[in-house]
Design an enzyme around this catalytic site. Structure first.
Site, PDB file in Angstrom:
ATOM      1  N   GLY A 171      38.910  70.960 -92.807  1.00 39.35           N
ATOM      2  CA  GLY A 171      40.136  71.767 -93.215  1.00 39.35           C
ATOM      3  C   GLY A 171      41.380  71.100 -92.498  1.00 39.35           C
ATOM      4  N   ARG A 172      41.243  70.973 -91.412  1.00 33.17           N
ATOM      5  CA  ARG A 172      42.497  70.317 -90.460  1.00 33.17           C
ATOM      6  C   ARG A 172      42.609  69.188 -90.427  1.00 33.17           C
ATOM      7  NH1 ARG A 172      38.225  72.903 -87.742  1.00 33.17           N
ATOM      8  NH2 ARG A 172      36.793  71.564 -86.251  1.00 33.17           N
ATOM      9  N   GLU A 232      41.233  73.802 -82.379  1.00 37.91           N
ATOM     10  CA  GLU A 232      40.110  74.507 -83.400  1.00 37.91           C
ATOM     11  C   GLU A 232      38.748  73.361 -83.246  1.00 37.91           C
ATOM     12  OE1 GLU A 232      40.872  76.698 -87.165  1.00 37.91           O
ATOM     13  OE2 GLU A 232      40.037  74.933 -87.930  1.00 37.91           O
ATOM     14  N   HIS A 246      65.959  71.663 -73.141  1.00 44.84           N
ATOM     15  CA  HIS A 246      66.992  72.940 -72.915  1.00 44.84           C
ATOM     16  C   HIS A 246      66.120  74.313 -72.728  1.00 44.84           C
ATOM     17  CE1 HIS A 246      70.617  70.078 -72.802  1.00 44.84           C
ATOM     18  NE2 HIS A 246      70.072  69.656 -73.667  1.00 44.84           N
ATOM     19  N   LYS A 298      39.950  75.107 -99.224  1.00 46.53           N
ATOM     20  CA  LYS A 298      38.741  74.580 -99.484  1.00 46.53           C
ATOM     21  C   LYS A 298      37.475  75.348 -99.606  1.00 46.53           C
ATOM     22  CE  LYS A 298      35.500  71.914 -96.270  1.00 46.53           C
ATOM     23  NZ  LYS A 298      35.146  71.436 -94.983  1.00 46.53           N
ATOM     24  N   GLU A 300      43.820  85.296 -96.810  1.00 50.58           N
ATOM     25  CA  GLU A 300      45.289  85.241 -96.835  1.00 50.58           C
ATOM     26  C   GLU A 300      45.660  84.449 -97.939  1.00 50.58           C
ATOM     27  OE1 GLU A 300      43.299  84.321 -94.082  1.00 50.58           O
ATOM     28  OE2 GLU A 300      44.226  84.886 -92.095  1.00 50.58           O
ATOM     29  N   LYS A 316      37.670  87.132 -88.379  1.00 47.34           N
ATOM     30  CA  LYS A 316      37.749  87.299 -90.002  1.00 47.34           C
ATOM     31  C   LYS A 316      36.876  88.472 -90.245  1.00 47.34           C
ATOM     32  CE  LYS A 316      38.334  82.557 -91.268  1.00 47.34           C
ATOM     33  NZ  LYS A 316      37.700  81.206 -91.899  1.00 47.34           N
TER      34      LYS A 316
END
Ligand code: F6P
Length: 549
Positions: free
Chosen positions: A269-270, A355, A386, A209, A215, A514
């Site tokens: 973004g999310r 977030e 399990h 965005k 990254e 960041k």
């Protein structure tokens, strides 16, 4: 207009809920079924392909009514209108929150600063559709003339988790393209992904965005260098496309304007998988399936806007979650999908929920004196049974859980599906009812143990039960139902943020790390470092002394 700021703990409903908690805290949910024979039916919402049974919660009718009063006292109805109508409800970033516009019908205008955003939404949708069809039918090919076989989505956070979760979830509907995801700045991730790829048949979709995320840009640069070694600079135009709001930066990277899929700053973004961020989804399952997913989400939007609160799925789930979080002191919630296809669902919702609602300052700028966002975790059943279910059944913590299951399987393997669903129903039953000392004693007696042995062993075999669950039973995992399921959780997030009086759509908390990482990156190649705490200085120095030069 902004959302109102009302401290939920000052409402009349909150005080009533406190009293109701005092009444219900020692009551076993199983006994509520004995007292009310109609409970299972009354505490179930049926909507389209969904059946949501919330009867296995530690609540009674009074509590549910009071939770709805709480929603009314904070004027949730009005907040919902502001959300869908494009008001600037993300005030700390000065933005509207309009992922719902991305799945809205073009005939319903949505105004941002008096402009209808729908024509633009549909322009981008048609760009996604044309591009997808051209890649799939071979009209668009790689620089050597070969058809594309692989797509790499380069992004992180919302530019990765959503598309990846959906591509996995809808694998059954897959096209011939293989989709890969590179997110971590750990170079091993990108190297592992590209090592078996053929650059002549691979398409790269850079999704960011902001187009400033370390990254994503590092991974995109690494891939670009790898690509140019094997192809040439000109071929980039055929193999690299980008999704972003930052058109300038994308072009600086060398992506042609025609290869840019724009997005708007009113999409968080999310919550962006419905936008061009979902390009890899469209490539993975075909545009029609992508559009079906949007349609499913839009149906959930209508349900959320129109259904009365006591018949409203996202509102009910949000209120129950507040009940446990704020009155029972539950810290986390588990999300357990009974389908392997949803194996990334909890990871995706971790970003969406944590977030968004991991905030401790209210909308008036004051530190809150009550709990907000819940911890989210989970894995598919039956694997999770399990692994960590022991703690949910017999641990000391209260962990409300959502069980998501499907009536029909995709591969039509009835034998497997019946076994899967038997476990699905068994777990929520066991979590509700538990196993009493009397039953344990009888069982041990039948197995031939002595009285002394029974007394010794019995306490460990008792299950208290009374562990709350919601059962979300959906007809089948399709693009449409998946869209509705995701939208259901998006609206749950919204309702909780409104009631907790926090801003759900910013994420300032990830900025500090960041900034520091950028500073430390410089320090890694600087001789004498300062301006860090002593522990961090020691650690950085140890790394510098021992890392590869
Ligand atoms: O983690 C913070 C965050 O801003 C997320 O909200 C976002 O999804 C992610 O980084 C990636 O951001 P971008 O799409 O701008 O690269």
């Amino acid at each position: 207009m902004a959302l109102q700021s009302i401290n939920p703990t000052t409402t009349k409903a909150w005080k009533k809920l406190q009293k109701q908690y005092d009444k219900l805290k020692d009551i076993h949910a199983a006994s509520l079924f004995e007292a009310d024979k109609g409970r299972a039916a009354d505490f179930t919402i049926r909507w389209n392909e969904f059946l949501v049974d919330y009867s296995k919660n530690i609540v009674d009718k009074d509590t549910l009514d009071t939770l709805v009063e709480l929603a009314n006292e904070v004027d949730l109805k009005n907040a919902i209108s502001k959300y869908f109508e494009g008001d600037i409800i993300n005030e700390t970033e000065g933005r509207a929150v309009l992922h719902t516009a991305l799945r809205n019908d073009i005939s319903n205008p949505v105004l941002v600063n008096r402009d209808d955003v729908m024509p633009e939404v549909y322009q981008v949708k048609s760009k996604i559709q044309n591009f997808t069809e051209e890649i799939l039918d071979g009209t668009r090919r790689g620089f050597s003339g070969k058809n594309f076989t692989d797509v790499v989505n380069i992004g992180i956070g919302g530019s990765d988790l959503g598309p990846q979760m959906v591509v996995d979830a809808l694998k059954f509907y897959k096209t011939d393209l293989n989709i890969h995801f590179v997110s971590n700045v750990d170079g091993d991730h990108v190297q592992e992904v590209i090592k078996n790829l053929d650059p002549t048949t691979t398409l790269f979709v850079i999704v960011s965005k902001s187009f400033s995320t370390q990254e994503t840009l590092s991974n995109a640069q690494t891939i670009r260098k790898w690509f140019i070694k094997l192809a040439d600079e000109e071929a980039i135009g055929k193999h690299f496309v980008a999704v972003s709001t930052n058109l300038e930066k994308v072009q600086e990277f060398g992506i042609l304007p025609k290869n840019i899929f724009p997005m708007n700053d009113w999409v968080g973004g999310r919550f962006s998988l419905w936008s061009a961020v979902g390009l890899s989804i469209s490539l993975a399952v075909g545009y029609n399936n992508f559009d079906e997913m949007l349609y499913g989400a839009s149906s959930m939007d209508s349900h959320f806007k129109e259904a009365p609160f006591n018949e409203n799925i996202p509102v009910t789930l949000a209120l129950l979650s507040i009940w446990y979080n704020n009155f029972f002191g539950a810290e986390s919630e588990a999300i357990i999908p009974y389908t392997q296809y949803l194996h990334r669902f909890a990871a995706y919702l971790q970003q969406g929920i944590m977030e968004s609602n991991g905030k401790s300052v209210d909308r008036a700028g004051n530190r809150v004196d009550y709990q907000t966002g819940t911890l989210i975790w989970g894995e598919p059943g039956t694997n999770s049974q399990h692994a960590f279910f022991q703690l949910i059944h017999q641990g000391t913590k209260l962990i409300p859980a959502d069980f998501i299951g499907f009536v029909k399987s995709l591969h039509e393997d009835k034998d497997h599906h019946d076994k899967l669903m038997a476990n699905f129903f068994a777990q929520t039953e066991a979590l509700l009812s538990g196993k009493s000392l009397q039953i344990v004693n009888n069982e041990l007696k039948k197995s031939g143990l002595s009285t002394e042995e029974i007394e010794k062993l019995a306490p460990f075999k008792v299950f208290e039960g009374n562990k709350p669950t919601n059962t979300i039973l959906i007809e089948q995992l399709t693009p449409k139902t998946l869209g509705a399921l995701i939208a259901m959780y998006e609206h749950k997030i919204f309702v909780q943020g409104v009631i907790w009086n926090i801003y759900s759509y910013d994420q300032w908390g990830v900025e500090l790390g960041k900034q520091l990482a950028n500073k430390i990156l410089k320090d890694l190649s600087t001789e004498n470092i300062a301006n860090h705490d002593a522990s961090t200085i020691n650690l950085i120095n140890y790394y510098k002394e021992n890392s590869d030069s």
